[in-house]
Motif scaffolding. Structure first.
Motif, mmCIF file in Angstrom:
data_model
loop_
_atom_site.group_PDB
_atom_site.id
_atom_site.type_symbol
_atom_site.label_atom_id
_atom_site.label_comp_id
_atom_site.label_asym_id
_atom_site.label_seq_id
_atom_site.Cartn_x
_atom_site.Cartn_y
_atom_site.Cartn_z
ATOM 1 N N VAL A 31 1.468 -3.655 -9.863
ATOM 2 C CA VAL A 31 0.671 -3.843 -8.641
ATOM 3 C C VAL A 31 1.284 -3.100 -7.456
ATOM 4 O O VAL A 31 0.621 -2.290 -6.815
ATOM 5 C CB VAL A 31 0.504 -5.346 -8.323
ATOM 6 N N TYR A 32 2.548 -3.380 -7.151
ATOM 7 C CA TYR A 32 3.158 -2.818 -5.949
ATOM 8 C C TYR A 32 3.440 -1.324 -6.038
ATOM 9 O O TYR A 32 3.653 -0.678 -5.017
ATOM 10 C CB TYR A 32 4.426 -3.577 -5.579
ATOM 11 N N LEU A 33 3.431 -0.761 -7.241
ATOM 12 C CA LEU A 33 3.609 0.685 -7.371
ATOM 13 C C LEU A 33 2.272 1.425 -7.419
ATOM 14 O O LEU A 33 2.242 2.640 -7.531
ATOM 15 C CB LEU A 33 4.444 1.024 -8.610
ATOM 16 N N ASP A 34 1.179 0.682 -7.319
ATOM 17 C CA ASP A 34 -0.137 1.306 -7.221
ATOM 18 C C ASP A 34 -0.263 1.895 -5.811
ATOM 19 O O ASP A 34 -0.085 1.189 -4.811
ATOM 20 C CB ASP A 34 -1.227 0.256 -7.470
ATOM 21 N N LYS A 35 -0.563 3.181 -5.724
ATOM 22 C CA LYS A 35 -0.584 3.867 -4.419
ATOM 23 C C LYS A 35 -1.613 3.276 -3.467
ATOM 24 O O LYS A 35 -1.363 3.152 -2.264
ATOM 25 C CB LYS A 35 -0.828 5.364 -4.614
ATOM 26 N N ASN A 36 -2.776 2.888 -3.973
ATOM 27 C CA ASN A 36 -3.823 2.311 -3.139
ATOM 28 C C ASN A 36 -3.386 0.955 -2.583
ATOM 29 O O ASN A 36 -3.554 0.665 -1.399
ATOM 30 C CB ASN A 36 -5.124 2.190 -3.934
ATOM 31 N N VAL A 37 -2.805 0.120 -3.434
ATOM 32 C CA VAL A 37 -2.306 -1.187 -2.995
ATOM 33 C C VAL A 37 -1.193 -1.000 -1.968
ATOM 34 O O VAL A 37 -1.207 -1.619 -0.901
ATOM 35 C CB VAL A 37 -1.793 -2.014 -4.202
ATOM 36 N N ALA A 38 -0.236 -0.131 -2.278
ATOM 37 C CA ALA A 38 0.904 0.085 -1.376
ATOM 38 C C ALA A 38 0.452 0.585 -0.009
ATOM 39 O O ALA A 38 0.912 0.080 1.016
ATOM 40 C CB ALA A 38 1.888 1.063 -2.009
ATOM 41 N N SER A 39 -0.457 1.545 0.019
ATOM 42 C CA SER A 39 -0.900 2.069 1.318
ATOM 43 C C SER A 39 -1.670 1.015 2.102
ATOM 44 O O SER A 39 -1.535 0.917 3.325
ATOM 45 C CB SER A 39 -1.723 3.350 1.146
ATOM 46 N N ASN A 40 -2.462 0.182 1.420
ATOM 47 C CA ASN A 40 -3.183 -0.892 2.096
ATOM 48 C C ASN A 40 -2.233 -1.952 2.645
ATOM 49 O O ASN A 40 -2.425 -2.449 3.751
ATOM 50 C CB ASN A 40 -4.196 -1.538 1.144
ATOM 51 N N ILE A 41 -1.213 -2.296 1.861
ATOM 52 C CA ILE A 41 -0.233 -3.278 2.338
ATOM 53 C C ILE A 41 0.528 -2.721 3.539
ATOM 54 O O ILE A 41 0.666 -3.395 4.559
ATOM 55 C CB ILE A 41 0.731 -3.684 1.206
ATOM 56 N N ASN A 42 1.008 -1.494 3.443
ATOM 57 C CA ASN A 42 1.758 -0.889 4.553
ATOM 58 C C ASN A 42 0.914 -0.753 5.808
ATOM 59 O O ASN A 42 1.416 -0.917 6.920
ATOM 60 C CB ASN A 42 2.311 0.478 4.144
ATOM 61 N N TYR A 43 -0.380 -0.474 5.649
ATOM 62 C CA TYR A 43 -1.258 -0.268 6.801
ATOM 63 C C TYR A 43 -1.647 -1.599 7.454
ATOM 64 O O TYR A 43 -1.701 -1.703 8.675
ATOM 65 C CB TYR A 43 -2.520 0.485 6.366
ATOM 66 N N ASN A 44 -1.921 -2.613 6.639
ATOM 67 C CA ASN A 44 -2.477 -3.862 7.159
ATOM 68 C C ASN A 44 -1.454 -4.951 7.450
ATOM 69 O O ASN A 44 -1.770 -5.900 8.165
ATOM 70 C CB ASN A 44 -3.508 -4.422 6.163
ATOM 71 N N PHE A 45 -0.257 -4.856 6.876
ATOM 72 C CA PHE A 45 0.724 -5.932 6.988
ATOM 73 C C PHE A 45 2.100 -5.396 7.324
ATOM 74 O O PHE A 45 2.381 -4.219 7.155
ATOM 75 C CB PHE A 45 0.856 -6.688 5.656
ATOM 76 N N VAL A 46 2.940 -6.340 7.726
ATOM 77 C CA VAL A 46 4.372 -6.101 7.692
ATOM 78 C C VAL A 46 4.807 -6.796 6.402
ATOM 79 O O VAL A 46 4.776 -8.025 6.311
ATOM 80 C CB VAL A 46 5.094 -6.697 8.914
ATOM 81 N N PRO A 47 5.141 -6.017 5.364
ATOM 82 C CA PRO A 47 5.520 -6.623 4.093
ATOM 83 C C PRO A 47 6.963 -7.129 4.114
ATOM 84 O O PRO A 47 7.854 -6.448 4.606
ATOM 85 C CB PRO A 47 5.341 -5.485 3.081
ATOM 86 N N GLU A 89 8.836 -10.115 14.536
ATOM 87 C CA GLU A 89 8.867 -9.256 15.731
ATOM 88 C C GLU A 89 8.033 -7.993 15.514
ATOM 89 O O GLU A 89 7.253 -7.593 16.383
ATOM 90 C CB GLU A 89 10.308 -8.869 16.070
ATOM 91 N N LYS A 90 8.215 -7.373 14.371
ATOM 92 C CA LYS A 90 7.478 -6.145 14.059
ATOM 93 C C LYS A 90 5.980 -6.424 13.975
ATOM 94 O O LYS A 90 5.165 -5.651 14.484
ATOM 95 C CB LYS A 90 7.998 -5.568 12.739
ATOM 96 N N ALA A 91 5.606 -7.542 13.352
ATOM 97 C CA ALA A 91 4.195 -7.901 13.227
ATOM 98 C C ALA A 91 3.565 -8.149 14.590
ATOM 99 O O ALA A 91 2.432 -7.722 14.850
ATOM 100 C CB ALA A 91 4.042 -9.127 12.338
ATOM 101 N N ALA A 92 4.289 -8.824 15.480
ATOM 102 C CA ALA A 92 3.775 -9.074 16.823
ATOM 103 C C ALA A 92 3.598 -7.762 17.584
ATOM 104 O O ALA A 92 2.585 -7.550 18.258
ATOM 105 C CB ALA A 92 4.707 -10.010 17.575
ATOM 106 N N LYS A 93 4.561 -6.884 17.442
ATOM 107 C CA LYS A 93 4.519 -5.589 18.130
ATOM 108 C C LYS A 93 3.358 -4.727 17.619
ATOM 109 O O LYS A 93 2.685 -4.060 18.396
ATOM 110 C CB LYS A 93 5.857 -4.865 17.910
ATOM 111 N N GLU A 94 3.123 -4.770 16.310
ATOM 112 C CA GLU A 94 2.086 -3.929 15.694
ATOM 113 C C GLU A 94 0.750 -4.653 15.511
ATOM 114 O O GLU A 94 -0.197 -4.080 14.988
ATOM 115 C CB GLU A 94 2.584 -3.416 14.341
#
Length: 195
Positions: free
Chosen positions: A68-84, A40-45
């Motif tokens: 990997v997941y605590l890397d700030k660059n990876v985390a911000s890219n995942i949060n921006y581009n996906f619904v994790p 639902e969140k992915a469809a909305k966003e």
């Protein structure tokens, strides 16, 4: 002596408690834990979904979590581009079993990138380092747009066949191949038997 033991033990418990709470606070990715809510969140966003299938006993999963997941660059890219979405594949839950079957999960960690229809865009087995994950993130939007464009109609195409194979939909790929052969859109490979 007994008092020193009690004080030491209490201090150790307090230290472990603080350490456990601090690990939760440093999590940088906004993980969802419910598949339907993530859809639902992915469809909305208008985003793809990144599912991290893991288990508590998986050492590589824990290494990915910290390296990997605590890397700030990876985390911000995942949060921006996906619904994790984080799924513990060992939970004895019908929905979890359904998802592990649907996405053919048999090894951990497995990262599955899907569109809002649940269609696999990319599946990554095992550990992926920060650079490779960032590269995959960069390429996912192009793949997602290609899938959406190709599947906007019901016409069989070689591109759809390639997408099915890349996304590990082998049954659908075989059916598409048969249709393309019948419509003379691809040549059937000739095979010869040697006598």
């Amino acid at each position: 002596m007994k008092n020193i033991f009690i004080i030491s033990f209490t201090a150790l418990l307090l230290l472990l408690s603080c350490n456990k709470n601090s690990n939760k606070n440093i999590e940088l990715i906004n993980w969802e834990t419910n598949y339907n809510r993530a859809l639902e969140k992915a469809a909305k966003e208008n985003k793809a979904i990144m599912i991290d299938f893991y288990t508590d006993w998986c050492t590589i999963c824990k290494i990915m979590e910290t390296n990997v997941y605590l890397d700030k660059n990876v985390a911000s890219n995942i949060n921006y581009n996906f619904v994790p979405l984080k799924i513990n594949a060992e939970y004895n839950d019908e929905n979890i079993k359904f998802l592990t079957n649907k996405y053919n999960i048999s090894a951990f960690p497995t990262t599955v990138l899907i569109n809002t229809n649940g269609f696999i865009i990319k599946k990554i087995l095992g550990y992926i380092d920060t650079n490779d994950l960032l590269e995959e993130i960069t390429n996912i939007e192009i793949k997602r747009e290609n899938i959406n464009r190709e599947f906007a109609n019901n016409n069989p195409s070689i591109e759809k066949l390639k997408i099915y194979i890349d996304s590990e939909y082998y049954k659908e790929a075989a059916e598409m191949y048969d249709v393309l052969i019948k419509e003379n859109k691809i040549e059937k490979k000739k095979t010869y038997q040697h006598i």
